[in-house]
Design a protein around this motif. Structure first.
Motif, mmCIF file in Angstrom:
data_model
loop_
_atom_site.group_PDB
_atom_site.id
_atom_site.type_symbol
_atom_site.label_atom_id
_atom_site.label_comp_id
_atom_site.label_asym_id
_atom_site.label_seq_id
_atom_site.Cartn_x
_atom_site.Cartn_y
_atom_site.Cartn_z
ATOM 1 N N ILE A 16 -49.012 13.977 -26.931
ATOM 2 C CA ILE A 16 -47.890 13.432 -26.167
ATOM 3 C C ILE A 16 -48.397 12.909 -24.824
ATOM 4 O O ILE A 16 -49.230 13.539 -24.175
ATOM 5 C CB ILE A 16 -46.815 14.504 -25.934
ATOM 6 C CG1 ILE A 16 -46.162 14.878 -27.256
ATOM 7 C CG2 ILE A 16 -45.766 14.024 -24.942
ATOM 8 C CD1 ILE A 16 -45.138 15.978 -27.156
ATOM 9 N N VAL A 17 -47.885 11.743 -24.445
ATOM 10 C CA VAL A 17 -48.177 11.158 -23.129
ATOM 11 C C VAL A 17 -46.857 10.719 -22.513
ATOM 12 O O VAL A 17 -45.852 10.565 -23.204
ATOM 13 C CB VAL A 17 -49.145 9.952 -23.226
ATOM 14 C CG1 VAL A 17 -50.512 10.383 -23.711
ATOM 15 C CG2 VAL A 17 -48.582 8.865 -24.107
ATOM 16 N N SER A 18 -46.871 10.526 -21.210
ATOM 17 C CA SER A 18 -45.702 10.019 -20.513
ATOM 18 C C SER A 18 -46.007 8.595 -20.063
ATOM 19 O O SER A 18 -47.008 8.360 -19.392
ATOM 20 C CB SER A 18 -45.384 10.899 -19.307
ATOM 21 O OG SER A 18 -44.282 10.381 -18.608
ATOM 22 N N VAL A 19 -45.148 7.662 -20.453
ATOM 23 C CA VAL A 19 -45.340 6.254 -20.108
ATOM 24 C C VAL A 19 -44.075 5.775 -19.396
ATOM 25 O O VAL A 19 -43.012 5.688 -20.001
ATOM 26 C CB VAL A 19 -45.592 5.407 -21.376
ATOM 27 C CG1 VAL A 19 -45.777 3.951 -21.015
ATOM 28 C CG2 VAL A 19 -46.794 5.933 -22.149
ATOM 29 N N GLU A 20 -44.196 5.505 -18.106
ATOM 30 C CA GLU A 20 -43.085 5.020 -17.297
ATOM 31 C C GLU A 20 -41.823 5.884 -17.465
ATOM 32 O O GLU A 20 -40.726 5.381 -17.672
ATOM 33 C CB GLU A 20 -42.791 3.559 -17.620
ATOM 34 C CG GLU A 20 -43.946 2.629 -17.293
ATOM 35 C CD GLU A 20 -43.663 1.181 -17.657
ATOM 36 O OE1 GLU A 20 -42.505 0.838 -17.948
ATOM 37 O OE2 GLU A 20 -44.615 0.400 -17.633
ATOM 38 N N GLY A 21 -42.014 7.193 -17.417
ATOM 39 C CA GLY A 21 -40.883 8.103 -17.505
ATOM 40 C C GLY A 21 -40.367 8.353 -18.915
ATOM 41 O O GLY A 21 -39.366 9.035 -19.093
#
Length: 112
Positions: free
Chosen positions: A84-89
């Protein structure tokens, strides 16, 4: 060169690996097909009575460690693993490894 026999021989076809599938001649036929892609964080089994006791703030323990890679499925077939990653919220998933085609197509990891 007016005769086909005078034309230089074509180089032998290259062996394509799984990563070059987009270069395959028939790929364009399938490129527009929609697939349902899903990510499985983990799973657990519980009884109906345990399920009914859940409320806001309840924690469900899953069968996977927080550091384990997540399973990525396309139409219920395991195709890759990622994190899992966070991309622009927003949440996203980064592919860490692609599952071998013989493993994913064998149906051993198929989900319904």
């Amino acid at each position: 060169m007016t005769d086909i026999s005078e034309a230089p021989a074509a180089p032998p076809p290259e062996r394509r690996g799984n990563k070059d599938i987009a270069a395959a001649p028939n790929f364009d036929l399938l490129a527009g097909v929609s697939l349902r892609v899903s990510v499985e964080v983990g799973s657990t089994s519980m009884t109906l009575s345990e399920l009914l006791t859940l409320s806001e703030g309840s924690v469900i323990e899953l069968d996977r460690a927080a550091t384990d890679l997540l399973d990525i499925y396309a139409n219920g077939t395991l195709i890759a693993k990622g994190e899992i990653v966070s991309v622009e919220g927003r949440y996203g998933i980064k592919v860490a490894e692609v599952v071998a085609p013989e493993r994913s197509l064998a149906g051993l990891e198929r989900r319904g």
